[in-house]
Design a protein around this motif. Sequence first.
Motif, PDB file in Angstrom:
ATOM      1  N   HIS A   1      38.640 -13.273  42.113  1.00 34.26           N
ATOM      2  CA  HIS A   1      39.559 -12.855  43.370  1.00 34.26           C
ATOM      3  C   HIS A   1      40.685 -12.130  42.479  1.00 34.26           C
ATOM      4  N   PRO A   2      41.342 -11.297  43.132  1.00 38.10           N
ATOM      5  CA  PRO A   2      42.497 -10.429  42.527  1.00 38.10           C
ATOM      6  C   PRO A   2      43.474 -11.459  41.642  1.00 38.10           C
ATOM      7  N   ASP A   3      43.707 -12.466  42.125  1.00 37.85           N
ATOM      8  CA  ASP A   3      44.657 -13.431  41.369  1.00 37.85           C
ATOM      9  C   ASP A   3      44.018 -14.436  40.592  1.00 37.85           C
ATOM     10  N   VAL A   4      42.741 -14.063  40.293  1.00 40.27           N
ATOM     11  CA  VAL A   4      42.280 -15.177  39.304  1.00 40.27           C
ATOM     12  C   VAL A   4      43.362 -15.347  38.128  1.00 40.27           C
ATOM     13  N   ILE A   5      42.870 -16.681  37.524  1.00 44.26           N
ATOM     14  CA  ILE A   5      43.914 -17.402  36.385  1.00 44.26           C
ATOM     15  C   ILE A   5      42.936 -17.762  35.288  1.00 44.26           C
ATOM     16  N   TRP A   6      42.980 -17.297  33.897  1.00 44.16           N
ATOM     17  CA  TRP A   6      42.302 -18.057  32.952  1.00 44.16           C
ATOM     18  C   TRP A   6      43.086 -19.038  32.186  1.00 44.16           C
ATOM     19  N   HIS A   7      42.824 -20.031  32.085  1.00 39.05           N
ATOM     20  CA  HIS A   7      43.653 -21.024  31.154  1.00 39.05           C
ATOM     21  C   HIS A   7      43.186 -21.173  29.800  1.00 39.05           C
ATOM     22  N   PHE A   8      43.747 -21.187  28.651  1.00 40.27           N
ATOM     23  CA  PHE A   8      43.262 -21.444  27.605  1.00 40.27           C
ATOM     24  C   PHE A   8      44.248 -22.130  26.765  1.00 40.27           C
ATOM     25  N   PHE A   9      43.943 -23.205  26.118  1.00 39.87           N
ATOM     26  CA  PHE A   9      44.634 -23.985  25.137  1.00 39.87           C
ATOM     27  C   PHE A   9      43.951 -24.367  23.925  1.00 39.87           C
TER      28      PHE A   9
ATOM     29  N   PRO B   1      45.185 -25.829  19.927  1.00 36.30           N
ATOM     30  CA  PRO B   1      46.376 -26.256  19.036  1.00 36.30           C
ATOM     31  C   PRO B   1      46.213 -25.553  17.844  1.00 36.30           C
ATOM     32  N   ASN B   2      44.954 -25.118  17.391  1.00 39.99           N
ATOM     33  CA  ASN B   2      44.708 -24.164  16.256  1.00 39.99           C
ATOM     34  C   ASN B   2      45.032 -22.803  16.695  1.00 39.99           C
ATOM     35  N   ALA B   3      45.283 -22.390  17.757  1.00 47.50           N
ATOM     36  CA  ALA B   3      45.423 -20.984  18.005  1.00 47.50           C
ATOM     37  C   ALA B   3      46.640 -20.832  18.983  1.00 47.50           C
ATOM     38  N   PRO B   4      47.831 -21.513  18.901  1.00 51.00           N
ATOM     39  CA  PRO B   4      48.977 -21.427  19.855  1.00 51.00           C
ATOM     40  C   PRO B   4      49.336 -20.083  20.477  1.00 51.00           C
ATOM     41  N   GLU B   5      49.255 -19.115  19.469  1.00 47.89           N
ATOM     42  CA  GLU B   5      49.548 -17.498  20.082  1.00 47.89           C
ATOM     43  C   GLU B   5      48.612 -17.256  21.102  1.00 47.89           C
ATOM     44  N   LEU B   6      47.380 -17.889  21.289  1.00 43.64           N
ATOM     45  CA  LEU B   6      46.463 -17.606  22.310  1.00 43.64           C
ATOM     46  C   LEU B   6      46.900 -18.409  23.661  1.00 43.64           C
ATOM     47  N   ALA B   7      47.377 -19.397  23.541  1.00 44.64           N
ATOM     48  CA  ALA B   7      47.611 -20.666  24.524  1.00 44.64           C
ATOM     49  C   ALA B   7      48.326 -19.826  25.724  1.00 44.64           C
ATOM     50  N   GLY B   8      47.732 -20.362  27.033  1.00 44.15           N
ATOM     51  CA  GLY B   8      48.446 -19.772  28.259  1.00 44.15           C
ATOM     52  C   GLY B   8      47.714 -19.567  29.373  1.00 44.15           C
ATOM     53  N   SER B   9      48.078 -19.139  30.294  1.00 40.62           N
ATOM     54  CA  SER B   9      47.335 -18.730  31.716  1.00 40.62           C
ATOM     55  C   SER B   9      47.618 -17.256  31.692  1.00 40.62           C
ATOM     56  N   TYR B  10      46.263 -16.740  31.786  1.00 41.20           N
ATOM     57  CA  TYR B  10      46.192 -15.240  32.039  1.00 41.20           C
ATOM     58  C   TYR B  10      45.896 -14.679  33.195  1.00 41.20           C
ATOM     59  N   ASN B  11      46.830 -14.047  33.811  1.00 42.57           N
ATOM     60  CA  ASN B  11      46.607 -13.517  35.432  1.00 42.57           C
ATOM     61  C   ASN B  11      45.976 -12.430  35.704  1.00 42.57           C
ATOM     62  N   GLY B  12      45.064 -12.358  36.705  1.00 44.00           N
ATOM     63  CA  GLY B  12      44.181 -10.992  36.834  1.00 44.00           C
ATOM     64  C   GLY B  12      43.310 -10.623  35.901  1.00 44.00           C
ATOM     65  N   LEU B  13      42.443  -9.680  36.122  1.00 45.73           N
ATOM     66  CA  LEU B  13      41.615  -9.099  35.414  1.00 45.73           C
ATOM     67  C   LEU B  13      42.315  -8.528  34.207  1.00 45.73           C
TER      68      LEU B  13
ATOM     69  N   GLU C   1      39.375 -19.126  39.411  1.00 45.40           N
ATOM     70  CA  GLU C   1      40.162 -20.067  38.180  1.00 45.40           C
ATOM     71  C   GLU C   1      39.082 -20.240  37.169  1.00 45.40           C
ATOM     72  N   VAL C   2      39.633 -20.355  35.925  1.00 47.92           N
ATOM     73  CA  VAL C   2      38.743 -20.930  34.878  1.00 47.92           C
ATOM     74  C   VAL C   2      39.731 -21.549  33.757  1.00 47.92           C
ATOM     75  N   TRP C   3      38.996 -22.711  33.453  1.00 50.52           N
ATOM     76  CA  TRP C   3      39.688 -23.332  32.272  1.00 50.52           C
ATOM     77  C   TRP C   3      38.531 -23.322  31.166  1.00 50.52           C
ATOM     78  N   ASP C   4      39.295 -22.862  29.879  1.00 49.51           N
ATOM     79  CA  ASP C   4      38.648 -22.316  28.766  1.00 49.51           C
ATOM     80  C   ASP C   4      38.970 -23.603  27.902  1.00 49.51           C
ATOM     81  N   ILE C   5      38.007 -24.324  27.278  1.00 51.09           N
ATOM     82  CA  ILE C   5      38.396 -25.555  26.112  1.00 51.09           C
ATOM     83  C   ILE C   5      37.561 -25.590  25.226  1.00 51.09           C
ATOM     84  N   PRO C   6      37.881 -24.842  24.185  1.00 50.34           N
ATOM     85  CA  PRO C   6      37.074 -25.002  22.774  1.00 50.34           C
ATOM     86  C   PRO C   6      37.482 -26.207  22.372  1.00 50.34           C
TER      87      PRO C   6
END
Length: 124
Positions: free
Chosen positions: A27-35, A37-49, A114-119
């Motif tokens: 979808h054009p408004d796809v959201i990828w969520h990542f969290f 605690p060992n990589a807080p600088e990557l944490a967040g929700s990334y919008n769109g491709l 939407e995607v939830w990325d849980i490492p």
Amino acid sequence: MKTEHANIDLISTINITDMAADTDRFHPDVIWHFFNPNAPELAGSYNGLTGIADFFRKVRSYGNGSFQVNPRGAWAVGDELVVVQTRNRLGDGATAIEFDVVLVWRVIEGKVAEVWDIPSVQAA
């Protein structure tokens, strides 16, 4: 390879190294969520491709350009969700780390919405 569920087939064709080639799968408004605690600088929700592609560029930079995703299994949960387990490798040689990841994909009308990325937070 055809599986028993169309959403698993859809996800199995996505190439995270070339998001531009996969615009018809998202979808054009796809959201990828990542969290993580060992990589807080990557944490967040990334919008769109574009946002998702930026996320994967950041991830690859942690591994000096080397990042591998090795799928272990995928399960459809109803008609909307797919759970995927992967074993990822970041970096090469003696400094590489491997870690488990679970991704939850929401597929609506044949496109990833939407995607939830849980490492795991403890690398092997």
